[in-house]
Motif scaffolding. Sequence first.
Motif, PDB file in Angstrom:
ATOM      1  N   VAL A  35       0.850  -1.199   0.000  1.00  0.00           N
ATOM      2  CA  VAL A  35       0.000   0.000   0.000  1.00  0.00           C
ATOM      3  C   VAL A  35       0.882   1.244   0.000  1.00  0.00           C
ATOM      4  N   THR A  36       1.973   1.189   0.753  1.00  0.00           N
ATOM      5  CA  THR A  36       2.961   2.260   0.733  1.00  0.00           C
ATOM      6  C   THR A  36       4.330   1.676   0.396  1.00  0.00           C
ATOM      7  N   ASP A  37       5.186   2.529  -0.141  1.00  0.00           N
ATOM      8  CA  ASP A  37       6.575   2.147  -0.374  1.00  0.00           C
ATOM      9  C   ASP A  37       7.445   3.170   0.357  1.00  0.00           C
ATOM     10  N   SER A  38       8.742   3.115   0.168  1.00  0.00           N
ATOM     11  CA  SER A  38       9.619   4.008   0.930  1.00  0.00           C
ATOM     12  C   SER A  38       9.355   5.480   0.624  1.00  0.00           C
ATOM     13  N   LEU A  39       9.089   5.818  -0.626  1.00  0.00           N
ATOM     14  CA  LEU A  39       8.817   7.210  -0.980  1.00  0.00           C
ATOM     15  C   LEU A  39       7.489   7.676  -0.390  1.00  0.00           C
ATOM     16  N   SER A  40       6.461   6.852  -0.499  1.00  0.00           N
ATOM     17  CA  SER A  40       5.172   7.262   0.057  1.00  0.00           C
ATOM     18  C   SER A  40       5.209   7.277   1.583  1.00  0.00           C
ATOM     19  N   LEU A  41       6.066   6.474   2.189  1.00  0.00           N
ATOM     20  CA  LEU A  41       6.230   6.517   3.639  1.00  0.00           C
ATOM     21  C   LEU A  41       6.794   7.875   4.059  1.00  0.00           C
ATOM     22  N   VAL A  42       7.752   8.382   3.297  1.00  0.00           N
ATOM     23  CA  VAL A  42       8.310   9.715   3.575  1.00  0.00           C
ATOM     24  C   VAL A  42       7.217  10.768   3.438  1.00  0.00           C
ATOM     25  N   ARG A  43       6.399  10.646   2.400  1.00  0.00           N
ATOM     26  CA  ARG A  43       5.286  11.591   2.217  1.00  0.00           C
ATOM     27  C   ARG A  43       4.281  11.512   3.368  1.00  0.00           C
ATOM     28  N   LEU A  44       3.989  10.303   3.824  1.00  0.00           N
ATOM     29  CA  LEU A  44       3.062  10.117   4.946  1.00  0.00           C
ATOM     30  C   LEU A  44       3.606  10.769   6.212  1.00  0.00           C
ATOM     31  N   ILE A  45       4.875  10.560   6.479  1.00  0.00           N
ATOM     32  CA  ILE A  45       5.492  11.140   7.672  1.00  0.00           C
ATOM     33  C   ILE A  45       5.480  12.667   7.596  1.00  0.00           C
ATOM     34  N   ALA A  46       5.797  13.220   6.430  1.00  0.00           N
ATOM     35  CA  ALA A  46       5.763  14.677   6.259  1.00  0.00           C
ATOM     36  C   ALA A  46       4.350  15.205   6.466  1.00  0.00           C
ATOM     37  N   TRP A  47       3.360  14.509   5.926  1.00  0.00           N
ATOM     38  CA  TRP A  47       1.959  14.931   6.095  1.00  0.00           C
ATOM     39  C   TRP A  47       1.560  14.910   7.574  1.00  0.00           C
ATOM     40  N   ILE A  48       1.948  13.871   8.294  1.00  0.00           N
ATOM     41  CA  ILE A  48       1.622  13.778   9.722  1.00  0.00           C
ATOM     42  C   ILE A  48       2.198  14.980  10.459  1.00  0.00           C
ATOM     43  N   GLY A  49       3.451  15.323  10.155  1.00  0.00           N
ATOM     44  CA  GLY A  49       4.076  16.473  10.800  1.00  0.00           C
ATOM     45  C   GLY A  49       3.309  17.754  10.547  1.00  0.00           C
ATOM     46  N   GLU A  50       2.891  17.964   9.294  1.00  0.00           N
ATOM     47  CA  GLU A  50       2.155  19.176   8.936  1.00  0.00           C
ATOM     48  C   GLU A  50       0.728  19.155   9.483  1.00  0.00           C
ATOM     49  N   GLU A  51       0.039  18.063   9.273  1.00  0.00           N
ATOM     50  CA  GLU A  51      -1.371  17.955   9.652  1.00  0.00           C
ATOM     51  C   GLU A  51      -1.585  18.051  11.160  1.00  0.00           C
ATOM     52  N   TYR A  52      -0.670  17.473  11.928  1.00  0.00           N
ATOM     53  CA  TYR A  52      -0.857  17.402  13.374  1.00  0.00           C
ATOM     54  C   TYR A  52       0.146  18.248  14.153  1.00  0.00           C
ATOM     55  N   ASP A  53       0.896  19.079  13.438  1.00  0.00           N
ATOM     56  CA  ASP A  53       1.862  19.986  14.054  1.00  0.00           C
ATOM     57  C   ASP A  53       2.825  19.236  14.989  1.00  0.00           C
ATOM     58  N   ILE A  54       3.386  18.175  14.456  1.00  0.00           N
ATOM     59  CA  ILE A  54       4.355  17.358  15.185  1.00  0.00           C
ATOM     60  C   ILE A  54       5.735  17.648  14.594  1.00  0.00           C
ATOM     61  N   PRO A  55       6.709  18.022  15.422  1.00  0.00           N
ATOM     62  CA  PRO A  55       8.040  18.364  14.917  1.00  0.00           C
ATOM     63  C   PRO A  55       8.843  17.113  14.517  1.00  0.00           C
ATOM     64  N   ILE A  56       8.468  16.521  13.415  1.00  0.00           N
ATOM     65  CA  ILE A  56       9.067  15.271  12.950  1.00  0.00           C
ATOM     66  C   ILE A  56      10.587  15.380  12.818  1.00  0.00           C
ATOM     67  N   ALA A  57      11.070  16.506  12.317  1.00  0.00           N
ATOM     68  CA  ALA A  57      12.512  16.679  12.091  1.00  0.00           C
ATOM     69  C   ALA A  57      13.317  16.576  13.383  1.00  0.00           C
ATOM     70  N   ASP A  58      12.675  16.858  14.502  1.00  0.00           N
ATOM     71  CA  ASP A  58      13.356  16.829  15.794  1.00  0.00           C
ATOM     72  C   ASP A  58      13.253  15.477  16.490  1.00  0.00           C
ATOM     73  N   MET A  59      12.679  14.478  15.829  1.00  0.00           N
ATOM     74  CA  MET A  59      12.423  13.195  16.472  1.00  0.00           C
ATOM     75  C   MET A  59      13.184  12.068  15.805  1.00  0.00           C
ATOM     76  N   GLU A  60      13.416  11.044  16.591  1.00  0.00           N
ATOM     77  CA  GLU A  60      13.896   9.801  16.015  1.00  0.00           C
ATOM     78  C   GLU A  60      12.646   8.986  15.713  1.00  0.00           C
ATOM     79  N   ILE A  61      12.532   8.567  14.473  1.00  0.00           N
ATOM     80  CA  ILE A  61      11.355   7.803  14.086  1.00  0.00           C
ATOM     81  C   ILE A  61      11.790   6.477  13.493  1.00  0.00           C
ATOM     82  N   ALA A  62      10.894   5.519  13.557  1.00  0.00           N
ATOM     83  CA  ALA A  62      11.158   4.192  13.012  1.00  0.00           C
ATOM     84  C   ALA A  62      10.033   3.835  12.037  1.00  0.00           C
TER      85      ALA A  62
END
Length: 85
Positions: A35-62
């Motif tokens: 359903v997702t691949d590595s590129l769409s996973l990056v897009r999903l993570i970026a959307w989560i950061g924007e949509e929910y105001d989560i500072p993704i760049a400042d976090m360690e994510i898995a």
Amino acid sequence: MIHEQNIKTYICEELAPDVDPAALPTDVDLLTTGVTDSLSLVRLIAWIGEEYDIPIADMEIAPEDFSSVEKVNAFIERHTVSGVA
């Protein structure tokens, strides 16, 4: 869960337009099922950061945090005030 429908809608409209949100189980592994691949996973993570105001760049994510709608929802709830953004 609070954000599951919003997450499913984003995934199905932006990342996997051939998938119906109503037919996407919240516990299906988005990565191994394709359903997702590595590129769409990056897009999903970026959307989560924007949509929910989560500072993704400042976090360690898995990638495991984003492997299903349920896990994405749990990630959002852990990183927003009272799980509501």
